[in-house]
Design an enzyme around this catalytic site. Structure first.
Site, mmCIF file in Angstrom:
data_model
loop_
_atom_site.group_PDB
_atom_site.id
_atom_site.type_symbol
_atom_site.label_atom_id
_atom_site.label_comp_id
_atom_site.label_asym_id
_atom_site.label_seq_id
_atom_site.Cartn_x
_atom_site.Cartn_y
_atom_site.Cartn_z
ATOM 1 N N GLY A 1 0.837 -1.191 0.000
ATOM 2 C CA GLY A 1 0.000 0.000 0.000
ATOM 3 C C GLY A 1 0.874 1.243 0.000
ATOM 4 O O GLY A 1 1.760 1.381 0.850
ATOM 5 N N THR A 2 0.647 2.097 -0.963
ATOM 6 C CA THR A 2 1.471 3.313 -1.043
ATOM 7 C C THR A 2 0.582 4.542 -0.907
ATOM 8 O O THR A 2 0.726 5.529 -1.622
ATOM 9 C CB THR A 2 2.279 3.365 -2.359
ATOM 10 O OG1 THR A 2 1.373 3.215 -3.460
ATOM 11 C CG2 THR A 2 3.311 2.260 -2.390
ATOM 12 N N GLY A 3 -0.367 4.448 0.036
ATOM 13 C CA GLY A 3 -1.202 5.600 0.357
ATOM 14 C C GLY A 3 -0.590 6.381 1.497
ATOM 15 O O GLY A 3 0.634 6.407 1.667
ATOM 16 N N GLY A 4 -1.437 7.011 2.298
ATOM 17 C CA GLY A 4 -0.945 7.893 3.349
ATOM 18 C C GLY A 4 0.035 7.205 4.282
ATOM 19 O O GLY A 4 1.144 7.691 4.515
ATOM 20 N N ILE A 5 -0.340 6.039 4.794
ATOM 21 C CA ILE A 5 0.521 5.382 5.771
ATOM 22 C C ILE A 5 1.761 4.797 5.117
ATOM 23 O O ILE A 5 2.880 4.974 5.595
ATOM 24 C CB ILE A 5 -0.273 4.302 6.541
ATOM 25 C CG1 ILE A 5 -1.325 4.983 7.431
ATOM 26 C CG2 ILE A 5 0.649 3.427 7.379
ATOM 27 C CD1 ILE A 5 -2.327 4.055 8.040
ATOM 28 N N LYS B 1 -7.048 -1.121 13.470
ATOM 29 C CA LYS B 1 -7.689 -0.529 14.654
ATOM 30 C C LYS B 1 -8.770 -1.412 15.263
ATOM 31 O O LYS B 1 -9.145 -1.203 16.407
ATOM 32 C CB LYS B 1 -8.350 0.799 14.262
ATOM 33 C CG LYS B 1 -7.387 1.865 13.757
ATOM 34 C CD LYS B 1 -8.173 3.089 13.342
ATOM 35 C CE LYS B 1 -7.252 4.177 12.789
ATOM 36 N NZ LYS B 1 -8.033 5.352 12.327
ATOM 37 N N GLY C 1 -8.836 7.567 3.859
ATOM 38 C CA GLY C 1 -9.165 6.209 4.311
ATOM 39 C C GLY C 1 -9.317 6.146 5.822
ATOM 40 O O GLY C 1 -10.221 5.502 6.347
ATOM 41 N N THR C 2 -8.448 6.863 6.501
ATOM 42 C CA THR C 2 -8.522 6.909 7.960
ATOM 43 C C THR C 2 -9.798 7.595 8.415
ATOM 44 O O THR C 2 -10.462 7.148 9.357
ATOM 45 C CB THR C 2 -7.275 7.651 8.510
ATOM 46 O OG1 THR C 2 -6.126 6.872 8.208
ATOM 47 C CG2 THR C 2 -7.369 7.849 10.007
ATOM 48 N N GLU D 1 -12.610 5.264 8.025
ATOM 49 C CA GLU D 1 -12.611 4.278 9.108
ATOM 50 C C GLU D 1 -13.131 4.883 10.397
ATOM 51 O O GLU D 1 -13.857 4.238 11.153
ATOM 52 C CB GLU D 1 -11.196 3.735 9.339
ATOM 53 C CG GLU D 1 -10.788 2.668 8.356
ATOM 54 C CD GLU D 1 -9.706 1.750 8.948
ATOM 55 O OE1 GLU D 1 -8.594 1.798 8.442
ATOM 56 O OE2 GLU D 1 -10.005 1.010 9.906
ATOM 57 N N HIS E 1 -16.886 4.376 13.178
ATOM 58 C CA HIS E 1 -16.998 4.265 14.635
ATOM 59 C C HIS E 1 -18.138 5.098 15.198
ATOM 60 O O HIS E 1 -18.438 4.992 16.379
ATOM 61 C CB HIS E 1 -15.692 4.712 15.304
ATOM 62 C CG HIS E 1 -14.541 3.770 15.091
ATOM 63 N ND1 HIS E 1 -14.411 2.589 15.777
ATOM 64 C CD2 HIS E 1 -13.470 3.837 14.268
ATOM 65 C CE1 HIS E 1 -13.303 1.969 15.394
ATOM 66 N NE2 HIS E 1 -12.719 2.715 14.475
#
Lengths: 359, 359
Positions: free
Chosen positions: A10-14, A153, A220-221, A224, A228
């Site tokens: 994965g080469t997104g934000g994280i 998470k 994406g975060t 997510e 919640h």
């Protein structure tokens, strides 16, 4: 410390930030990265700057279930069928980097080169509960041995990984789960803070995130997090369009408060023997209209000492530390700890708190 | 977690509290304890209550160099030649317990039973720089393999242990040094707090201890603290009579402030790669006239994040946690971590920060 090579899925934000932070670390060499479209592998170590520049804006908050989430592209709605990925010439996603090539099965590329990879960071959003566990299955089946580490998470994913514990043992895999900020850094802080006590009564994790300039990189975060909220769950949040997410954010004037989140800190602290999962609460405030944190991230551990006192130990993150700093530093720290365990022959599933002093 | 057996060398304030705290821990069984006069060994596990009751008041703040410090007795001056030890019938020190017997060489007793002892906690004051290192030598020479762990404070002792690193490796000993409160709990907290940063600029450790009711049990600690005052050093503090120590305390109205202490946190953080030793400062306030802490124990770690911000993460201990709680819980936690390392075949010298996620 011996040299460590690692791959990022994965080469997104994280994933991209992990590559960037690793440049500040000695003896830690990124040698592979992939997204849904392609793979970059170089055992001499990447030109990280080129890869980061080429993949800038590589964010896709849309869920995928075709092996590896792209984390590439922005702004597409699920109706597009294909995540919109920043275009660089003819290529998309990580393939925009001159160090990468397109691939029909990027994950298999990584597995095929697994002998040279000490650790694999799964920098994937986990919209489906079993996405990271299924990815782990592929590595087991592909004969990989080494460290796998995620920053997930959700409490329930830990159980799914635990179900695979024997398979990891047999394969020689040390799976470090929940190793970002929370769970991760803050879980470890809670485990350490517990050391003053013989019995922990409660662990309260309260986080603040200001995500104005980081918003594009972390859709994406945010998705997510929305899952919640009481009105949503993983499935309904997964089906939200970008426009619907924007509307939710606007409804909250950009500041969303979360209470009693399903956050893996609870099961990770329980499995380390610190306290019962139900004694852990996680909440926080997300502000996507400001880079200032709306509240100071604080871990409070209340317990009873051997000499009968009740007290609360606290761990606080400076307000100037970004979410990205608090996720990626710890992720690489736990990655190193995992490699040390793996090289010592300790396999299976471990959480951050288990990499702390025993309680 | 597998079962762990451990021995305590020294049955003074720290040794006795370690035995007490271990009663709250699963899978951790004290099987041996000694002081200068005798040894108690029971591989079925002690009756800790009996041993603690029999040795109550077993404090000797006077230095010894005849193998194992007694930590037994109070009120003697060095001129006595023999530390005054609480008398119980005909026996003194640990021998007052019905589980102990007198011995001409208590340390050798422990070494001779080393096969059944996973870890040895050296709960000894370290007036002479080389006292703990020399004790370790005896264990190496005696063929012991397992964990040795101390709660020492002096930076220079770490180097002396490091000089023995090869010998520990050959013997199969994992020596965990500086594993109490500070260094120990707070060193670990600093290492964890550093994870947000790519560069640590400073670590400030500031402690508060209220020791009114605990004073009698911790005279050795107070003597060691006085050695950190600018007017004293280890040698001159070692030669102080109890009356002279009382006079120093009275001169300060019972509240003594320490700055720039030589505390092993500095070298322990440097060896873990967190920061340079000179960027670590340790100070605090000791109040022997109150059980209230005169200041809140706080670790402040200031660093630079990968995205260019400077921030300070903090870890604070609740004021109600006693020094004893903050020393002995972490000591047993690090002991467990050390046993895990030892069983995985990792030998040599490690500090608390090295048992944290890699930096």
């Amino acid at each position: 410390m011996d040299e460590i090579t690692f791959a990022v899925l994965g080469t997104g934000g994280i994933g991209r930030r992990a590559l960037e932070v690793s440049q500040h670390k000695d003896h830690l060499t990124p040698v592979a990265a992939c997204d849904r479209h392609g793979t970059a592998i170089d055992f001499d170590g990447f030109d990280v700057d080129e890869l980061l520049a080429a993949t800038e804006g590589n964010i896709d908050s849309e869920p995928r279930d075709d092996g590896v989430a792209t984390d590439g592209g922005t702004g597409a709605t699920p109706a597009d069928g294909e995540g919109g990925v920043k275009q660089h010439g003819e290529d998309r996603g990580v393939v925009a980097s001159e160090q990468a090539r397109s691939s029909a099965d990027p994950i298999q590329d990584i597995i095929d080169h697994g002998d040279g990879i000490d650790a694999v960071l799964l920098a994937l959003p986990n919209y489906e509960h079993d996405f990271i566990p299924r990815t782990a299955d592929r590595f087991v089946e592909g004969g990989y041995s080494g460290v796998m580490i995620d920053v997930l998470k959700r409490s329930r994913v830990i159980d799914m990984l635990d179900d695979r514990s024997d398979a990891f043992e047999d394969a020689g895999i040390t799976f470090v789960c929940g190793a970002g900020a929370t769970p991760g850094l803050l879980t470890g802080a809670a485990a350490l803070a517990a050391q003053s006590f013989v019995e922990v009564e409660s662990v309260d994790i309260w986080w603040g995130v200001g995500l104005k300039s980081g918003y594009e990189d972390n859709r994406g975060t945010v998705r997510e997090d929305i899952a919640h909220l009481p009105e949503y769950d993983i499935e309904t949040a997964r089906d939200l369009s970008e426009a619907e997410i924007e509307a939710i954010i606007d409804d909250h004037d950009g500041v969303i408060e979360f209470e009693d989140m399903e956050h893996a800190d609870d099961v990770l602290l329980e499995r380390a023997g610190i306290c019962a999962a139900e004694d852990v609460s996680v909440g926080g405030i997300l502000d996507v209209h400001s880079d200032e944190k709306p509240t100071t991230t604080t871990v409070s551990v209340t317990g009873r000492t051997f000499d009968g006192e009740t007290a609360t130990n606290t761990f606080q993150l400076g307000d100037e530390t970004s979410m990205e700093a608090n996720v990626n530093g710890p992720a690489l720290g736990y990655l190193r700890a995992g490699v040390r365990r793996n090289r010592a022959g300790e396999y299976g599933v471990v959480g951050p708190a288990e990499l702390m002093p025993g309680f």
